[in-house]
Scaffold this motif. Structure first.
Motif, PDB file in Angstrom:
ATOM      1  N   PHE A 115       1.764   0.145  24.684  1.00  0.00           N
ATOM      2  CA  PHE A 115       0.541   0.493  25.120  1.00  0.00           C
ATOM      3  C   PHE A 115       0.374  -0.146  26.741  1.00  0.00           C
ATOM      4  O   PHE A 115      -0.183   0.328  27.323  1.00  0.00           O
ATOM      5  N   PHE A 116       0.676  -1.482  26.457  1.00  0.00           N
ATOM      6  CA  PHE A 116       0.598  -1.994  27.996  1.00  0.00           C
ATOM      7  C   PHE A 116       1.503  -1.505  28.888  1.00  0.00           C
ATOM      8  O   PHE A 116       0.966  -1.291  30.007  1.00  0.00           O
ATOM      9  N   LEU A 117       2.876  -1.178  28.365  1.00  0.00           N
ATOM     10  CA  LEU A 117       3.613  -0.768  29.395  1.00  0.00           C
ATOM     11  C   LEU A 117       3.159   0.847  29.989  1.00  0.00           C
ATOM     12  O   LEU A 117       3.541   1.082  31.045  1.00  0.00           O
ATOM     13  N   TYR A 118       2.851   1.370  28.973  1.00  0.00           N
ATOM     14  CA  TYR A 118       2.589   2.828  29.068  1.00  0.00           C
ATOM     15  C   TYR A 118       1.177   3.069  30.018  1.00  0.00           C
ATOM     16  O   TYR A 118       0.914   4.169  30.740  1.00  0.00           O
ATOM     17  N   TYR A 119       0.087   2.601  29.514  1.00  0.00           N
ATOM     18  CA  TYR A 119      -1.210   2.568  30.076  1.00  0.00           C
ATOM     19  C   TYR A 119      -1.245   1.408  30.992  1.00  0.00           C
ATOM     20  O   TYR A 119      -2.263   2.112  31.836  1.00  0.00           O
ATOM     21  N   ALA A 120      -1.255   0.442  30.819  1.00  0.00           N
ATOM     22  CA  ALA A 120      -1.696  -0.693  31.904  1.00  0.00           C
ATOM     23  C   ALA A 120      -0.884  -0.910  33.328  1.00  0.00           C
ATOM     24  O   ALA A 120      -1.720  -1.030  34.180  1.00  0.00           O
ATOM     25  N   PHE A 121       0.609  -0.703  32.988  1.00  0.00           N
ATOM     26  CA  PHE A 121       1.139  -0.924  34.226  1.00  0.00           C
ATOM     27  C   PHE A 121       0.897   0.304  35.332  1.00  0.00           C
ATOM     28  O   PHE A 121       0.942  -0.094  36.630  1.00  0.00           O
TER      29      PHE A 121
ATOM     30  N   VAL B  24      -1.851   1.172  36.226  1.00  0.00           N
ATOM     31  CA  VAL B  24      -3.081   0.658  36.873  1.00  0.00           C
ATOM     32  C   VAL B  24      -2.590   0.015  37.991  1.00  0.00           C
ATOM     33  O   VAL B  24      -3.486   0.070  39.221  1.00  0.00           O
ATOM     34  N   ILE B  25      -1.605  -0.850  37.926  1.00  0.00           N
ATOM     35  CA  ILE B  25      -1.204  -1.835  38.915  1.00  0.00           C
ATOM     36  C   ILE B  25       0.037  -0.980  39.950  1.00  0.00           C
ATOM     37  O   ILE B  25       0.741  -1.706  40.708  1.00  0.00           O
ATOM     38  N   GLY B  26       0.160   0.453  39.842  1.00  0.00           N
ATOM     39  CA  GLY B  26       1.317   0.940  40.557  1.00  0.00           C
ATOM     40  C   GLY B  26       2.566   1.276  39.816  1.00  0.00           C
ATOM     41  O   GLY B  26       3.578   1.654  40.608  1.00  0.00           O
ATOM     42  N   LEU B  27       2.724   0.539  38.706  1.00  0.00           N
ATOM     43  CA  LEU B  27       4.138   0.763  37.983  1.00  0.00           C
ATOM     44  C   LEU B  27       4.029   1.732  37.061  1.00  0.00           C
ATOM     45  O   LEU B  27       3.949   1.665  35.855  1.00  0.00           O
ATOM     46  N   LYS B  28       4.453   3.095  37.033  1.00  0.00           N
ATOM     47  CA  LYS B  28       4.342   4.331  36.446  1.00  0.00           C
ATOM     48  C   LYS B  28       5.719   4.573  35.874  1.00  0.00           C
ATOM     49  O   LYS B  28       6.736   4.692  36.784  1.00  0.00           O
ATOM     50  N   MET B  29       6.075   4.521  34.734  1.00  0.00           N
ATOM     51  CA  MET B  29       7.238   4.640  33.993  1.00  0.00           C
ATOM     52  C   MET B  29       7.320   5.866  33.031  1.00  0.00           C
ATOM     53  O   MET B  29       6.158   5.986  32.404  1.00  0.00           O
ATOM     54  N   SER B  30       8.458   6.508  32.858  1.00  0.00           N
ATOM     55  CA  SER B  30       8.268   7.747  32.057  1.00  0.00           C
ATOM     56  C   SER B  30       8.327   7.103  30.459  1.00  0.00           C
ATOM     57  O   SER B  30       8.344   5.953  30.173  1.00  0.00           O
ATOM     58  N   ALA B  31       7.788   7.832  29.460  1.00  0.00           N
ATOM     59  CA  ALA B  31       7.690   7.530  27.930  1.00  0.00           C
ATOM     60  C   ALA B  31       9.067   6.888  27.494  1.00  0.00           C
ATOM     61  O   ALA B  31       8.906   5.858  26.769  1.00  0.00           O
TER      62      ALA B  31
END
Length: 219
Positions: free
Chosen positions: A70-76, A78-85
């Motif tokens: 959840f932290f990797l997929y939803y929180a990152f 927010v700070i501009g670090l978007k990654m695929s699932a």
């Protein structure tokens, strides 16, 4: 039990099966690499870095993979670090698995007799040579039971990837149940799919553990 339904769902489950295998393979290989690096740093007590990695191990082992994902997929994002699932799932599995692997390798390394380490130092070996020729081969053998258990654990943990909509085996089964309501058939397929993955791996790792333990490679 409707076997026609099972036959029709086979192509979908096959794709989930392949994805589960791929994510497991990448995650396990990455976890072993991270685990070896972390355990070596801790074994040699590298200043500062050793303390940082100790915090990492405790954090990873004492937080659920679900929360990490959840932290990797939803929180990152927010700070501009978007990654695929898929990338999030691999990073999460390596983050968790690396900590468990590190503990397993550390236990194996600490099981090597201090007299052998001291003998290596007396011969003028540096830390890299000690790792390569003395405690790593023996420590790896001693850590095989933990390594085996961690590999099985990580494969089963891939089922949690369904929470971020990755179409692995568990998510595939849940989607099909939600669409067609044939719970018995799809759950049976899910159980069989995991058995097909896990049983051969368990047998292989058990055989490998015996061979390494008794140094019987090449016989």
């Amino acid at each position: 039990m409707n076997w026609t339904i099972i036959q029709q769902a086979l192509p979908v489950f096959a794709r989930g099966f392949e994805l589960t295998l791929w994510l497991s393979l990448v995650g396990i290989v990455g976890s072993i690499i991270v685990g070896i690096i972390v355990s070596l740093v801790q074994y040699f007590k590298v200043p500062v870095l050793s303390q940082i990695l100790t915090v990492y191990v405790e954090l990873a082992r004492n937080t659920p993979l679900l929360i990490q994902l959840f932290f990797l997929y939803y929180a990152f994002p927010v700070i501009g670090l978007k990654m695929s699932a898929e990338v999030c799932s691999i990073i999460g599995l390596i983050f968790l698995g690396g900590a468990y692997m590190a503990e397993g390798f550390t236990g194996g390394f600490n099981g090597v007799s201090p007299s052998q380490i001291n003998s290596g130092k007396a011969l003028g070996m540096n830390n890299l040579q000690l790792a390569r020729y003395v405690f790593f081969p023996q420590g790896f053998s001693l850590s095989m039971p933990a390594l085996t258990a961690n590999i099985i654990f990580l494969i089963k943990e891939t089922s949690i990837f369904s929470v971020i909509a990755i179409p692995e085996l568990t998510n595939t089964a849940l989607d099909l149940i939600g669409m067609y309501y044939h719970s018995n058939e799809y759950l049976l397929m899910l159980v069989i799919a995991y058995a097909i993955i896990l049983i051969p791996i368990i047998l292989l790792l058990t055989w490998l553990e015996r061979r390494v333990r008794y140094a019987s490679f090449g016989d």
